[in-house]
Design a protein around this motif. Structure first.
Motif, PDB file in Angstrom:
ATOM      1  N   ASN A  90       0.856  -1.131   0.057  1.00  0.00           N
ATOM      2  CA  ASN A  90       0.049  -0.135  -0.066  1.00  0.00           C
ATOM      3  C   ASN A  90       0.933   1.127   0.094  1.00  0.00           C
ATOM      4  N   PRO A  91       1.091   1.771  -1.149  1.00  0.00           N
ATOM      5  CA  PRO A  91       2.074   2.969  -1.374  1.00  0.00           C
ATOM      6  C   PRO A  91       1.429   4.181  -0.283  1.00  0.00           C
ATOM      7  N   ARG A  92       2.706   4.658   0.466  1.00  0.00           N
ATOM      8  CA  ARG A  92       2.311   5.834   1.340  1.00  0.00           C
ATOM      9  C   ARG A  92       1.921   7.015   0.971  1.00  0.00           C
ATOM     10  N   VAL A  93       2.468   7.229  -0.373  1.00  0.00           N
ATOM     11  CA  VAL A  93       2.226   8.694  -1.057  1.00  0.00           C
ATOM     12  C   VAL A  93       0.613   8.563  -1.072  1.00  0.00           C
ATOM     13  N   ASN A  94      -0.135   7.677  -1.297  1.00  0.00           N
ATOM     14  CA  ASN A  94      -1.561   7.482  -1.337  1.00  0.00           C
ATOM     15  C   ASN A  94      -2.274   7.973  -0.181  1.00  0.00           C
ATOM     16  N   GLU A  95      -1.593   7.671   0.904  1.00  0.00           N
ATOM     17  CA  GLU A  95      -2.034   7.895   2.313  1.00  0.00           C
ATOM     18  C   GLU A  95      -1.819   9.764   2.493  1.00  0.00           C
ATOM     19  N   LEU A  96      -0.906  10.164   1.957  1.00  0.00           N
ATOM     20  CA  LEU A  96      -0.660  11.547   2.185  1.00  0.00           C
ATOM     21  C   LEU A  96      -1.589  12.392   1.402  1.00  0.00           C
ATOM     22  N   VAL A  97      -1.775  11.813   0.316  1.00  0.00           N
ATOM     23  CA  VAL A  97      -2.622  12.844  -0.663  1.00  0.00           C
ATOM     24  C   VAL A  97      -4.194  12.632  -0.337  1.00  0.00           C
ATOM     25  N   VAL A 339      -9.299   8.400  -3.913  1.00  0.00           N
ATOM     26  CA  VAL A 339      -8.003   9.249  -4.098  1.00  0.00           C
ATOM     27  C   VAL A 339      -6.870   8.241  -4.007  1.00  0.00           C
ATOM     28  N   LEU A 342      -6.537   6.301  -7.380  1.00  0.00           N
ATOM     29  CA  LEU A 342      -6.117   7.029  -8.518  1.00  0.00           C
ATOM     30  C   LEU A 342      -4.740   7.457  -8.492  1.00  0.00           C
ATOM     31  N   ALA A 343      -4.142   7.728  -7.435  1.00  0.00           N
ATOM     32  CA  ALA A 343      -2.966   8.082  -7.115  1.00  0.00           C
ATOM     33  C   ALA A 343      -2.085   6.662  -7.544  1.00  0.00           C
TER      34      ALA A 343
END
Lengths: 495, 439, 127
Positions: A90-97, A339, A342-343
């Motif tokens: 689960n990519p962490r940038v997804n959590e950030l955005v 979100v 899509l990321a």
């Protein structure tokens, strides 16, 4: 609670560590007069203390949940080979955005002029999923896979009703996930299970015999739950369509197809997609998920309201949809999950998504090749993203799939899916996904081989596993016979 | 690609181990007519930096820096920092449903605490591990009442959230579940119990009321329950503003409670993901949908938790299951659990009291439409002006006004639903009042 | 293993006829296949049951199995002990853990059922 010798000490429940006056919060001073609740609400409407509710400090809160977290296995710790669950990184940038203020704090009823960014995200995700699935339109309203199934079957029902007869039955292969028959029942249909053929796939003869004017449609999982692509899917769809039925596809196994084949191109009329499987949004210990539904043009008029209308200067919500099945969930679904999905799609791009599929299928085939000498493979057809073994060989020595699963825990892995699909006796269903390195997979393979050897030399070691966990084998029988479903204060000691 | 942890030589090694020359051979068994013979028509993959930039752009196209008076099922409450600290831990974030109890005690223990706190808040005996949201918990509760009573219909208050009613209708119409609506009292804004009395029949499985209702008005739950029970029906109590439970009498007279926990540290997030709950009396457990965690022991005699009573669920009972729900909202329920442990017994009451006080301050400055007692939300008139005109003027002051009600209740055209929480500042309330009811 | 005075169904129930009453239970084979039984769902006294139709269900932790009535008639007694001690079905399925007593409306029904030796052969073949 008694202490024990372990590197993570016993942890009380919040209620047990509670003491009156301990606080984990501070509210700002009120800038308006305080109201007397009894006067404002009526004395009868005001509650007494919440009996048993915790009172703990901030430090205790962080320690409590951090300690508990260490008692979990997780993708971040290693391979999580649950078949049909697609446990990928689960990519962490997804959590950030997903946490950006403008998105996380967007109120669903705020003016459309102040929601354009969120609406663009929905539209862009819908378009990407339509392209990936080969379908014409997508609704993002359903909250999870099973919810998407319900939406899809209701769409079928609406179309058939419009044509004059909603019909009575849904056909479901005996290899299907339990959600399929449960969904059909909630949508008001009878379920007719159809037997798989010797290869574990759709039996066209059985299907043709079962298909009648009473049948609204076929629910099919492709690749099926054996991880095998239904090679006769085009013919199966033709059989269903010839009698006026529709084809629903459970998209749980879409991770095998993205960029390789599109359900819209092989006869599927409506399907759901699991954002929390194929598109990497975290499972979170059971949810949340997202279950967008993709449809062919004929079903588009029936999609849940609202739709987002494009074309003008601004995107607009369109609620005036007379043929719509109605709403399946308040507002617009699990936006925060969209979100993240899509990321993930943006990160991969078209070619990248295909590469991910290739690696997922390669990983599963590699595991199959390595484990085939040690475990029975009841269905030999080429597999896609997962592989299903049977415990037949080990069962002869008294060890079953559930026991092997518990022993795998001792090797530092989460077990595979146990005893599913039901058409395989004692199934071991393994799905590695694409986000595993060769090294991780090799260690897993060696663990499985080692367990197979232990079963031959020391079955008791396997039967009594797990041995190395903080919590040893849990007594699920007593839990079900004498359910304790909430904490209660210990009975007052008689003085 | 950064999410694919293989070097080209490792990939080659694996392909060879499979006895293949190229990875494409993995797909050769697919019939040619089903294969996609072109690349997906999607833009090439982008870097992490570009992803953040893209979403910052979209976020900037949404309201930020506005004071808002919107509630209507989605409430702006402060989110303590610890909530995201906890749910960002990979062990919670990236784990699956806790089927393997020995390596899922973290998730299982927090769900057990969650179930307990929901019971304590609602006065029920048992609560499940979560539903998708409030709107879907309502039809699940209605279907459960149908199973319990072996009757077919439900009577629903028109003051139940309109979107919840819409979702209920979608579920109901395909299962032969007649839904009759009963109105609200034009003066108090509370459910019209006389009309309920007239709507209920020998085939009514449940009466459904929300409190505080969509207009923010606190309902007489005891009286509604009395009517339902007198006719052999169950009472389903619905809540959308969970913070109200810090101050309001728990719905102990209800048989099933279905609600929305968004207020407990769950960001509005344009409508989801949220977490629904369902709670009930002990005698109805077997008819309840959703996952349940139970306490037991491990083989060494230590306390342990596991999923239990699973035979109600779809993966075992298939078409006879109590629901088709599988994935739920576990991580969101964890947010609520952390939130409630931070506020605790005193904090939740104090928080609710602040909400009550702010809303009553605001109500004193504008013209409330109804006379019934309210918590942090109420219907107000716009002094004869069109709500859209008032809201347009407010936007210039960077205030998002109340929700115009004509969309859901044509008879309430000219009125808006206003909400004030602990985050609503007095100066903004004064500015709103200035526009809505100039002194 | 299988008492001679019981008659058996293909769905693994048994009945013992005493006068106009049939005592109904599930077989040793059934309880063994299910494993640890955790819950039994039985009809109320007064309910009508029909031969071959479901009269209730038994559950283990991970399975549910319908119980099909071996006889037709009215339920006159229910073994309430099983609601608090379902494990008795594992311990003594042919004796203490009977499920219901039925006043037989068609005593001739039982000729459709298997004898102990027939059932023994049947479960032997099945496994």
């Amino acid at each position: 609670m008694k202490v024990r010798s372990h590197i993570t000490q016993n942890e009380d429940l919040l209620f047990e560590m509670s003491s009156p006056g301990k606080k984990g919060y501070q509210l700002p001073a009120l800038d308006v007069p305080e109201v007397d609740p009894r006067a404002a609400l009526g004395a009868a409407n005001v509650r007494k203390d919440i009996d048993g509710f915790p009172e703990v400090s901030e430090v205790e809160v962080i320690r409590h949940f951090t300690r508990l977290s260490t008692w979990n296995y997780a993708i971040d710790l290693g391979l999580y080979p649950l078949g049909s669950c697609t446990m990928k990184y689960n990519p962490r940038v997804n959590e950030l955005v997903a946490r950006l203020d403008g998105l996380a704090w967007a109120h669903p009823y705020q003016p459309e002029s102040l929601s354009q960014g969120a609406m663009k995200i929905i539209v862009q995700l819908e378009d990407a999923l339509a392209e990936i699935s080969g379908m014409d339109a997508v609704t993002i309203e359903p909250a999870a896979g099973a919810h998407g199934e319900l939406t899809g079957i209701l769409l079928i029902r609406a179309l058939l009703e419009k044509r004059g007869n909603p019909r009575k039955k849904i056909l479901i292969p005996d290899s299907a996930h339990g959600t399929n028959p449960a969904t059909a029942a909630i949508a008001g249909y009878e379920v007719e299970n159809i037997r798989s053929n010797a290869a574990g796939g759709i039996d066209l003869e059985v299907l043709a015999k079962a298909m009648s004017k009473d049948v609204a449609g076929l629910m099919v999982t492709n690749p099926n739950t054996l991880g095998v692509f239904e090679e006769s899917i085009v013919n199966a769809a033709a059989i269903v369509h010839a009698k006026g039925g529709l084809v629903y596809m459970d998209g749980a196994n879409m991770n095998a197809l993205v960029g390789i084949a599109r359900p819209g191109d092989f006869g599927v009329d409506v399907m759901h997609i699991n954002l929390h499987k194929t598109f990497s949004t975290p499972h979170g210990g059971g949810g949340p998920g997202g279950g967008p539904v993709a449809v062919k043009k004929i079903l588009e008029p029936f999609l849940p309201a609202p739709r987002i209308r494009r074309g003008g200067r601004n995107l607009k919500f369109d609620y005036k949809r007379s043929k719509s099945i109605g709403k399946v969930r308040a507002f617009y679904g699990n936006f925060g999950v969209m979100v993240r999905a899509l990321a993930y799609i943006l990160a991969h791009g078209g070619e990248g998504l295909r590469n991910a599929t290739v690696d997922a299928v390669l990983n599963a085939n590699y595991i199959r090749k390595k484990l085939e000498p040690y475990f029975d493979l009841p269905y030999k057809a080429p597999n896609m993203h997962e592989v299903v073994f049977s415990d037949d060989r080990q069962a002869k020595l008294g060890v079953r799939t559930g026991d092997i699963a518990k022993r795998l825990i001792d090797y530092g892995f989460h077990p595979y899916t146990v005893s599913f699909p039901l058409i395989v006796h004692g199934a071991l269903m393994i799905e590695p996904t694409e986000t595993e390195s060769l090294r991780e997979i090799d260690v897993f393979v060696e663990s499985m081989i080692s367990i197979a050897r232990e079963i031959e030399t020391d079955p008791q070691l396997v039967l009594s596993a797990p041995h190395s966990t903080r919590t040893s084998k849990v007594d699920e029988v007593t839990a079900a016979r004498k359910p304790i479903l909430r904490w209660r204060p210990p009975a007052a000691v008689q003085g | 690609m950064r999410y694919l942890p293989k070097s080209p030589s490792e990939r080659r090694q694996m392909i060879e181990a499979c006895g293949l020359d190229s990875a494409d051979q993995l797909f050769e068994h697919l019939p040619p007519e089903v294969r996609l013979n072109r690349p997906l028509n999607l833009a090439p993959g982008i870097s992490e930096y570009e992803i953040v930039e893209y979403f910052r752009g979209r976020a900037a196209e949404c309201a930020t820096g506005y004071a808002a008076f919107l509630g209507a099922g989605v409430y702006s409450h402060f989110r303590p920092v610890l909530v995201d600290t906890v749910v960002s831990r990979g062990e919670f974030l990236t784990s699956y449903t806790p089927y393997q109890a020995e390596i899922a005690q973290g998730t299982l223990t927090t769900i057990f605490e969650f179930q307990t706190m929901i019971c304590q808040l609602t006065g029920m005996d048992v609560a499940n591990a979560s539903m998708y949201d409030g709107s879907t918990a309502v039809p699940e509760a209605a279907m459960m009442a149908v199973r319990v009573t072996k009757r077919s219909g439900v009577a629903v208050s028109r003051a139940l959230h309109p979107e919840y009613r819409a979702v209920l209708n979608t579920y109901a119409k395909n299962q032969g579940m007649p839904v009759v609506e009963f109105g609200y009292d034009g003066d108090s804004g509370a459910a019209n119990l006389e009309e309920l009395e007239r709507s209920i029949t020998a085939d009514t499985a449940a009466v459904i009321v929300q409190s505080p209702n969509f207009f923010g008005v606190v309902e007489n739950v005891k009286a509604a329950a009395e009517i339902a029970h007198r006719h052999g029906a169950l009472l389903i109590f619905v809540f959308a503003e969970a913070v109200s439970l810090g101050l309001l009498e728990p719905p102990v007279d209800a048989d099933i409670v279905a609600g929305e926990l968004q207020s407990f540290a769950i960001p509005p997030s344009f409508g989801g993901p949220f977490a629904g709950i369902m709670a009930t009396k002990e005698r109805f457990i077997r008819q309840m949908p959703g996952r349940l965690v139970g306490e037991t022991k491990d083989s060494r005699g230590n306390r342990a938790f596991c999923l239990t009573l699973s035979t109600r669920e779809q993966h075992i009972r298939r078409e006879k299951a109590t629901s088709n729900i599988c994935t739920n909202q576990a991580l969101i329920a964890l947010m609520a659990t952390v939130y409630l442990s931070i506020y605790g017994k005193e904090g939740l009451r104090e928080l609710a009291l602040q909400n009550l006080s702010k809303a009553h301050y605001l109500a004193g400055k504008v013209k409330p439409r109804f006379s019934g007692p309210f918590f942090n939300e109420f219907v107000a008139e716009c002094g004869g002006r069109a709500p859209e005109a008032v809201n347009k003027a407010l936007l210039k002051k960077r205030i998002v006004g109340g929700l115009p009600l004509d969309r859901f209740y044509p008879e309430l055209a000219g009125s808006v639903l206003l909400c004030a929480t602990e985050m609503t500042k007095r100066e903004h309330m004064d500015a709103l009042a200035q526009e809505m009811a100039p002194q | 293993m299988y008492p001679e005075d019981l008659r058996y169904t293909k769905e693994h129930e048994w009945v013992r006829v005493e006068g106009d009453t049939g005592i109904v239970g599930i077989t040793h084979h059934a309880q063994e296949a299910l494993g640890d039984i955790v819950y039994v769902d039985l009809p109320k006294v007064g309910a009508q049951v029909e031969q071959g139709k479901p009269l209730g269900s038994v559950e283990s932790v991970k399975a549910v199995s319908d119980i099909y009535s071996p006889v037709s008639g009215e339920v006159t007694a229910v073994n309430d002990e099983l609601s608090t001690a379902p494990e008795k079905l594992n311990a003594d399925p042919h004796g203490e853990a009977w499920l219901v007593k039925v006043r037989l409306s068609a005593p001739g029904d039982i000729v459709n059922l298997m004898s102990a030796s027939e059932y023994q052969t049947y479960v032997g073949a099945e496994s």
